[in-house]
Design a protein around this motif. Structure first.
Motif, short mmCIF file in Angstrom:
data_model
loop_
_atom_site.label_atom_id
_atom_site.label_comp_id
_atom_site.label_asym_id
_atom_site.label_seq_id
_atom_site.Cartn_x
_atom_site.Cartn_y
_atom_site.Cartn_z
N ASN A 129 0.80 -1.23 0.00
CA ASN A 129 0.00 0.00 0.00
C ASN A 129 0.83 1.27 0.00
N HIS A 130 1.98 1.24 0.66
CA HIS A 130 2.73 2.48 0.88
C HIS A 130 4.17 2.43 0.37
N GLY A 131 4.60 1.31 -0.17
CA GLY A 131 5.95 1.21 -0.68
C GLY A 131 6.94 0.80 0.40
N PRO A 132 8.22 0.68 0.03
CA PRO A 132 9.24 0.25 0.99
C PRO A 132 9.31 1.17 2.20
N LEU A 133 9.76 0.61 3.31
CA LEU A 133 9.89 1.39 4.53
C LEU A 133 11.06 2.35 4.45
N GLY A 134 10.92 3.50 5.10
CA GLY A 134 12.05 4.41 5.23
C GLY A 134 13.11 3.79 6.12
N SER A 135 14.31 4.35 6.09
CA SER A 135 15.44 3.72 6.77
C SER A 135 15.22 3.54 8.26
N ALA A 136 14.66 4.54 8.95
CA ALA A 136 14.45 4.41 10.40
C ALA A 136 13.41 3.33 10.70
N ASP A 137 12.28 3.33 9.95
CA ASP A 137 11.26 2.30 10.15
C ASP A 137 11.80 0.92 9.82
N LEU A 138 12.64 0.83 8.80
CA LEU A 138 13.23 -0.45 8.42
C LEU A 138 14.08 -0.99 9.56
N GLU A 139 14.86 -0.12 10.19
CA GLU A 139 15.68 -0.57 11.31
C GLU A 139 14.81 -1.03 12.47
N ARG A 140 13.71 -0.32 12.72
CA ARG A 140 12.82 -0.72 13.81
C ARG A 140 12.25 -2.12 13.56
N VAL A 141 11.82 -2.36 12.32
CA VAL A 141 11.27 -3.68 12.00
C VAL A 141 12.35 -4.74 12.09
#
Length: 357
Positions: A129-141
């Motif tokens: 729905n929203h595309g790849p995660l931004g770098s900070a959100d990616l690190e959180r996941v």
């Protein structure tokens, strides 16, 4: 042979939810309106074994109710899988999954599993729905899924189907769901089974070959999941299941534009030899302590043993002192490191809140 026997051994996801889990899809004409103490409000997702509904209990508020399909429930192997999923999910720390609240297994009816309702989309749906995660959100996941694997493996379990459709993005962090393929470590088969189970593009090479699967397979899948979350692409590409399984075993995954430090951890997680992959604890340590040397996540004896002392031994050849457990949180990107490869694909089971099918 019953054509349903391998109904969800290797399946692609069939998601029916929209971006937020609270926007359940309308019920179909044949769907239940009540199950025991739970009023059924809508559909959250559908998979090979059944359907996940949004429900409301008299005392529990909103819940997710996973109902096993009637035809599948008649097959002993899948009935056993349902019971195993319920038992295994209860062994996992509640912070990292959807808590099991109720298990109903009538002898002549459809069994169902009631879990806590997690208000958030799957990682697969969020990226769609929203595309790849931004770098900070990616690190959180990446950190929260590694923490979940630490708890899962610490409970003596191997998930065996870690994929974007089996990770829910709760407001308080990622939750790993769907333990239908999970195994208790000491109950794992002692040799190759020949049966390929899970999500093709996220399988480890040994899993794709139908060999014995250990916790190292979940680590490989973690790497593929991170690549997918950061790029929106499957590291081994699309195509028929047979092609994906072949590439998982033979090709190098594509990392995309991951931050170099995160890419280094992903590359270590996706080593072909299971014994050389880091453990979940080592993954977590490296993610929360990005300044640590790369050697802290190497697990092969050839890599961690100190060099043999020569004629003259200096302090440089002495074994390093053990590191203290991580206490920090995810740091912004001030990291070292190379880039590399990984894998991704779809899943087997329902999508949004609760364990998938």
């Amino acid at each position: 042979m019953d054509t349903r026997e391998n109904i969800d051994e290797v399946t692609e996801p069939r998601e029916t939810t929209s971006g937020l889990s609270t926007r359940a899809d309308p019920l179909h004409p044949g769907d239940p309106r009540e199950l025991g103490d739970y009023r059924i409000l809508g559909r959250l997702g559908e998979g090979g074994m059944g359907t996940v509904f949004l429900g409301r209990g008299r005392d529990t508020g909103l819940v997710a109710v996973k109902v096993i399909r009637a035809d599948v429930a008649r097959i002993p192997r899948y009935r056993d899988r349902f019971r195993r999923e319920a038992a295994v999910a209860r062994r996992v720390a509640r912070f990292c999954t959807a808590e099991v609240l109720d298990v109903v297994d009538p002898p002549d009816g459809q069994p169902y599993l009631v879990t806590e309702f997690v208000d958030g989309p799957t990682l697969a749906r969020a990226v769609a729905n929203h595309g790849p995660l931004g770098s900070a959100d990616l690190e959180r996941v990446a950190v929260s899924v590694a923490a979940a694997l630490t708890a899962i493996h610490g409970a003596g379990l191997v998930h065996r189907d870690l994929s974007p459709s089996n990770v829910l993005l709760s407001p308080l962090g990622a939750r790993v769901i769907d333990f239908g393929l999970a195994r208790v470590t000491d109950e794992a088969p002692s040799g190759p089974s020949g049966r390929v189970t899970g999500t093709p593009a996220f399988m480890s090479p040994e899993q794709a070959r139908g060999e014995t699967v250990t916790s190292a397979a979940d680590i490989f899948s973690w790497g593929g999941l991170v690549i997918f979350a950061g790029s929106g692409r499957k590291p081994f590409g699309d195509g028929p299941t047979s092609a994906q399984l072949r590439r998982v075993q033979q090709a190098d995954p594509t990392l995309g534009d991951l931050d170099p430090a995160l890419a280094a951890v992903v590359r270590a997680a996706m080593r072909r030899e299971p014994a050389r992959r880091p453990t979940a604890e080592e993954l977590l340590r490296r993610l929360v302590r990005p300044g640590d040397a790369a050697q802290t996540i190497v697990t092969s004896p050839l890599d961690i043993l100190p060099p043999r002392p020569g004629p003259s031994t200096s302090s440089a050849t002495s074994p390093a002192a053990p590191r203290t457990p991580p206490t920090g949180t995810v740091s912004p990107r001030s990291r070292p490191a190379p880039a590399a490869a990984a894998s991704v694909s779809s899943t087997s089971g329902p999508v949004p809140a609760a364990s998938a099918a």
